[in-house]
Scaffold this motif. Structure first.
Motif, PDB file in Angstrom:
ATOM      1  N   PHE A 268       0.744  -1.103  -0.108  1.00 40.44           N
ATOM      2  CA  PHE A 268       0.011  -0.178   0.131  1.00 40.44           C
ATOM      3  C   PHE A 268       0.894   1.551   0.037  1.00 40.44           C
ATOM      4  O   PHE A 268       0.802   2.378  -0.846  1.00 40.44           O
ATOM      5  N   ALA A 269       1.886   1.146   0.955  1.00 41.58           N
ATOM      6  CA  ALA A 269       2.827   2.314   0.874  1.00 41.58           C
ATOM      7  C   ALA A 269       3.548   2.687  -0.304  1.00 41.58           C
ATOM      8  O   ALA A 269       3.624   3.784  -0.927  1.00 41.58           O
ATOM      9  N   ASP A 270       3.793   1.477  -0.876  1.00 44.40           N
ATOM     10  CA  ASP A 270       4.872   1.492  -2.236  1.00 44.40           C
ATOM     11  C   ASP A 270       3.986   2.138  -3.265  1.00 44.40           C
ATOM     12  O   ASP A 270       4.439   2.853  -4.022  1.00 44.40           O
ATOM     13  N   ALA A 271       2.711   1.818  -3.429  1.00 43.72           N
ATOM     14  CA  ALA A 271       1.519   2.191  -4.331  1.00 43.72           C
ATOM     15  C   ALA A 271       1.272   3.638  -4.219  1.00 43.72           C
ATOM     16  O   ALA A 271       1.304   4.523  -5.239  1.00 43.72           O
ATOM     17  N   ILE A 272       0.989   4.039  -3.042  1.00 40.53           N
ATOM     18  CA  ILE A 272       1.082   5.618  -2.799  1.00 40.53           C
ATOM     19  C   ILE A 272       2.289   6.314  -3.092  1.00 40.53           C
ATOM     20  O   ILE A 272       2.228   7.313  -3.956  1.00 40.53           O
TER      21      ILE A 272
ATOM     22  N   ALA B 185       4.602   5.515  -5.492  1.00 41.55           N
ATOM     23  CA  ALA B 185       4.527   5.856  -6.875  1.00 41.55           C
ATOM     24  C   ALA B 185       3.483   6.528  -7.439  1.00 41.55           C
ATOM     25  O   ALA B 185       3.867   7.308  -8.355  1.00 41.55           O
ATOM     26  N   PHE B 186       2.296   6.609  -6.906  1.00 38.67           N
ATOM     27  CA  PHE B 186       1.313   7.654  -7.367  1.00 38.67           C
ATOM     28  C   PHE B 186       1.749   9.004  -7.049  1.00 38.67           C
ATOM     29  O   PHE B 186       1.798   9.886  -8.063  1.00 38.67           O
ATOM     30  N   CYS B 187       2.155   9.370  -6.028  1.00 41.62           N
ATOM     31  CA  CYS B 187       2.841  10.597  -5.689  1.00 41.62           C
ATOM     32  C   CYS B 187       4.104  11.087  -6.601  1.00 41.62           C
ATOM     33  O   CYS B 187       3.982  12.295  -7.070  1.00 41.62           O
ATOM     34  N   ARG B 188       4.909   9.990  -6.793  1.00 42.79           N
ATOM     35  CA  ARG B 188       6.067  10.447  -7.854  1.00 42.79           C
ATOM     36  C   ARG B 188       5.414  10.920  -9.041  1.00 42.79           C
ATOM     37  O   ARG B 188       5.988  11.595  -9.625  1.00 42.79           O
ATOM     38  N   ASP B 189       4.435  10.129  -9.586  1.00 48.65           N
ATOM     39  CA  ASP B 189       3.846  10.300 -10.871  1.00 48.65           C
ATOM     40  C   ASP B 189       3.039  11.343 -11.153  1.00 48.65           C
ATOM     41  O   ASP B 189       3.131  12.338 -11.708  1.00 48.65           O
ATOM     42  N   LYS B 190       2.202  11.835  -9.993  1.00 46.23           N
ATOM     43  CA  LYS B 190       1.291  12.960 -10.040  1.00 46.23           C
ATOM     44  C   LYS B 190       1.428  14.216  -9.542  1.00 46.23           C
ATOM     45  O   LYS B 190       1.159  15.375  -9.835  1.00 46.23           O
ATOM     46  N   THR B 191       2.568  14.195  -8.403  1.00 44.31           N
ATOM     47  CA  THR B 191       3.010  15.285  -7.525  1.00 44.31           C
ATOM     48  C   THR B 191       4.277  15.292  -7.405  1.00 44.31           C
ATOM     49  O   THR B 191       4.855  16.084  -6.391  1.00 44.31           O
ATOM     50  N   GLY B 192       5.034  14.846  -8.204  1.00 42.79           N
ATOM     51  CA  GLY B 192       6.520  14.632  -8.121  1.00 42.79           C
ATOM     52  C   GLY B 192       7.327  15.836  -8.215  1.00 42.79           C
ATOM     53  O   GLY B 192       8.518  15.935  -7.777  1.00 42.79           O
TER      54      GLY B 192
ATOM     55  N   GLU C 168     -10.879   6.224  -6.779  1.00 39.76           N
ATOM     56  CA  GLU C 168     -11.179   5.063  -8.056  1.00 39.76           C
ATOM     57  C   GLU C 168     -10.175   3.794  -7.687  1.00 39.76           C
ATOM     58  O   GLU C 168     -10.435   2.687  -7.752  1.00 39.76           O
ATOM     59  N   LEU C 169      -9.134   4.035  -7.061  1.00 34.15           N
ATOM     60  CA  LEU C 169      -7.972   3.096  -6.459  1.00 34.15           C
ATOM     61  C   LEU C 169      -8.593   2.322  -5.500  1.00 34.15           C
ATOM     62  O   LEU C 169      -7.925   1.437  -4.763  1.00 34.15           O
ATOM     63  N   GLY C 170      -9.602   3.073  -4.536  1.00 37.33           N
ATOM     64  CA  GLY C 170      -9.973   2.452  -3.193  1.00 37.33           C
ATOM     65  C   GLY C 170      -9.265   2.679  -2.091  1.00 37.33           C
ATOM     66  O   GLY C 170      -9.570   2.149  -1.075  1.00 37.33           O
ATOM     67  N   TRP C 171      -8.469   3.575  -2.217  1.00 43.05           N
ATOM     68  CA  TRP C 171      -7.673   4.333  -1.030  1.00 43.05           C
ATOM     69  C   TRP C 171      -8.392   4.886  -0.016  1.00 43.05           C
ATOM     70  O   TRP C 171      -8.132   4.765   1.113  1.00 43.05           O
TER      71      TRP C 171
ATOM     72  N   ARG D 272       2.153   8.963   3.771  1.00 45.49           N
ATOM     73  CA  ARG D 272       2.583   8.845   2.678  1.00 45.49           C
ATOM     74  C   ARG D 272       2.079   9.722   1.766  1.00 45.49           C
ATOM     75  O   ARG D 272       2.928  10.339   0.935  1.00 45.49           O
ATOM     76  N   THR D 273       0.928  10.096   1.716  1.00 45.23           N
ATOM     77  CA  THR D 273       0.399  11.398   0.832  1.00 45.23           C
ATOM     78  C   THR D 273       0.916  12.567   1.498  1.00 45.23           C
ATOM     79  O   THR D 273       1.276  13.365   0.481  1.00 45.23           O
ATOM     80  N   ALA D 274       1.188  12.833   2.605  1.00 45.85           N
ATOM     81  CA  ALA D 274       1.897  13.914   3.205  1.00 45.85           C
ATOM     82  C   ALA D 274       3.241  13.991   2.605  1.00 45.85           C
ATOM     83  O   ALA D 274       3.879  15.020   2.293  1.00 45.85           O
ATOM     84  N   TYR D 275       3.899  12.870   2.926  1.00 49.97           N
ATOM     85  CA  TYR D 275       5.360  13.005   2.347  1.00 49.97           C
ATOM     86  C   TYR D 275       5.499  13.106   0.988  1.00 49.97           C
ATOM     87  O   TYR D 275       6.379  13.938   0.269  1.00 49.97           O
ATOM     88  N   GLY D 276       4.452  12.740   0.192  1.00 52.31           N
ATOM     89  CA  GLY D 276       4.549  12.976  -1.456  1.00 52.31           C
ATOM     90  C   GLY D 276       3.862  14.134  -1.663  1.00 52.31           C
ATOM     91  O   GLY D 276       3.627  14.584  -3.138  1.00 52.31           O
ATOM     92  N   LEU D 277       3.429  15.141  -0.649  1.00 52.38           N
ATOM     93  CA  LEU D 277       2.940  16.530  -0.974  1.00 52.38           C
ATOM     94  C   LEU D 277       1.795  16.559  -1.851  1.00 52.38           C
ATOM     95  O   LEU D 277       1.539  17.248  -2.795  1.00 52.38           O
TER      96      LEU D 277
END
Length: 379
Positions: A11-15, A17-24, A50-53, A78-83
């Motif tokens: 779960f943490a890895d998925a978040i 990766a998502f943040c690197r792609d969308k808010t990186g 949509e991802l169920g998170w 993890r979302t806070a870390y990914g800004l």
């Protein structure tokens, strides 16, 4: 780092990766927040739904995944870390608790189902004269045929301008004791007699004043039991304090990593400034403090997951106090280490400071957390 289950690690890895792609990148974040003016992006939040998170802490009966407080903390961290600009998650997760524990089946289906689909919820407690002293609430809910009439003002209501509903705490019986006579209400957005006005802050568009003028709420708006909101509020404190702490752990870690990256690259006197003992020791202290915060947060979350009905006032307050104060320190130290660049809008450190400095105030100030902890020792 605390031990995670294989599912939590994935779960943490998925978040991440998502943040690197969308808010990186800074450009991505600026586009999502109107250059920092908005703390929440509904479109990005909908993608997470949509991802169920967003249903991680919601019962499967209402579209969630039956996760516990540990999983909710992981998402917040993890979302806070990914800004990721999903500031609506904190108030939504806190507001969800009373519906899960005390709401009617109709309320649960509407509110909890909406949360899993990306809807934001807010909670209105503080007033101009009732901040740390929550028992001083004066917003009145007066009985009338078929329901209640609400009059009064709430303030510092985070995400009220985004929320589908406000979870309102109002006084229904003024003749009781300080902690008696309060009731929770579910107030849909756009209810006649309710007005929302934004409060400009350093964090952009986050908090609001909410005014109630002869606002009618039907009987089925009551959440839980009339006059029993105080114990209902107390039942949700573990969640509120730990989610706030987890979010600040993520932000503190991001500020720390940004500072480390800078001191490795910045050269003065012919060498990276991170090689100087003054900087090296400062980094060592901050790293140690952040690890202590992580262990504390997830230990308390595990305790809450093992016994959801258990009140953990000392432990939850410790987690909130320690982590928010540490995150603020990390951002301040990071700014000092980066010098003028830490103050410049070009870098993220100034936004880390703005995000963390308020964390020792909202959700119960550090002074209040210390007072609570002291009381648990009979002081």
């Amino acid at each position: 780092m605390h031990a995670r289950t294989p599912e939590q690690a994935s779960f943490a890895d998925a978040i991440d990766a998502f943040c690197r792609d969308k808010t990186g990148t800074r450009a991505q974040r600026d586009a999502l927040t109107r250059n920092g003016a908005e703390a929440h992006n509904p479109a990005l939040y909908a993608q997470m739904a949509e991802l169920g998170w967003l249903g991680v802490g919601i019962p499967s009966k209402y579209g969630g995944s039956d996760g516990g407080l540990s999983d909710m903390c992981l998402f917040a961290e993890r979302t806070a870390y990914g800004l990721a600009p999903v500031g609506g998650y904190i108030t939504t997760s806190v507001a969800a608790g009373p519906y899960v524990k005390f709401g009617t089946e109709a309320q649960r289906e509407k509110i909890l189902g909406g949360i899993t689909r990306g809807r934001v919820e807010a909670i209105a407690i503080s007033e101009p004269g009732a901040g740390s002293d929550v028992a001083a609430i004066t917003c009145r809910a007066t009985r009338t045929p078929g329901g209640f009439i609400i009059n009064g003002q709430k303030t510092w209501v985070s995400n009220a301008h985004l929320a589908d509903h406000l979870l309102l705490v109002a006084r229904t019986n003024p003749s009781g004791g300080r902690h008696e006579g309060f009731t929770m209400f579910c107030v849909p957005a756009g209810t006649p007699g309710m007005e929302i006005r934004g409060i400009p802050t350093l964090g952009g568009k986050e908090v609001n004043d909410v005014f109630f003028t002869d606002c009618f709420l039907p009987e089925n708006s009551v959440v839980g039991t009339v006059d029993r909101a105080w114990p209902q509020l107390m039942a949700g404190l573990n969640c509120e304090r730990l989610i706030l702490a987890a979010s600040m752990l993520g932000r503190g870690r991001r500020a720390f990593d940004d500072a480390v990256a800078y001191v490795k690259e910045r050269k003065q006197f012919g060498q990276p400034i991170g090689s100087f003992q003054a900087i090296k020791h400062r980094i060592a202290d901050l790293a140690t403090e952040l690890d202590c915060c992580e262990l504390l947060i997830y230990r308390v979350a595990a305790m809450a997951d093992e016994a959801p009905e258990r009140m953990l006032p000392r432990e939850a307050s410790m987690a909130k106090l320690k982590t928010t104060e540490t995150a603020k320190r990390v951002a301040l130290e990071g700014m000092q280490m980066m010098g003028g660049y830490g103050y410049a809008l070009e870098y993220d450190m100034e936004s880390h400071l703005r995000a963390t400095v308020i964390s020792t105030v909202f959700g119960g100030t550090s002074e209040i957390q210390r007072d609570i902890i002291g009381k648990t020792f009979g002081l």
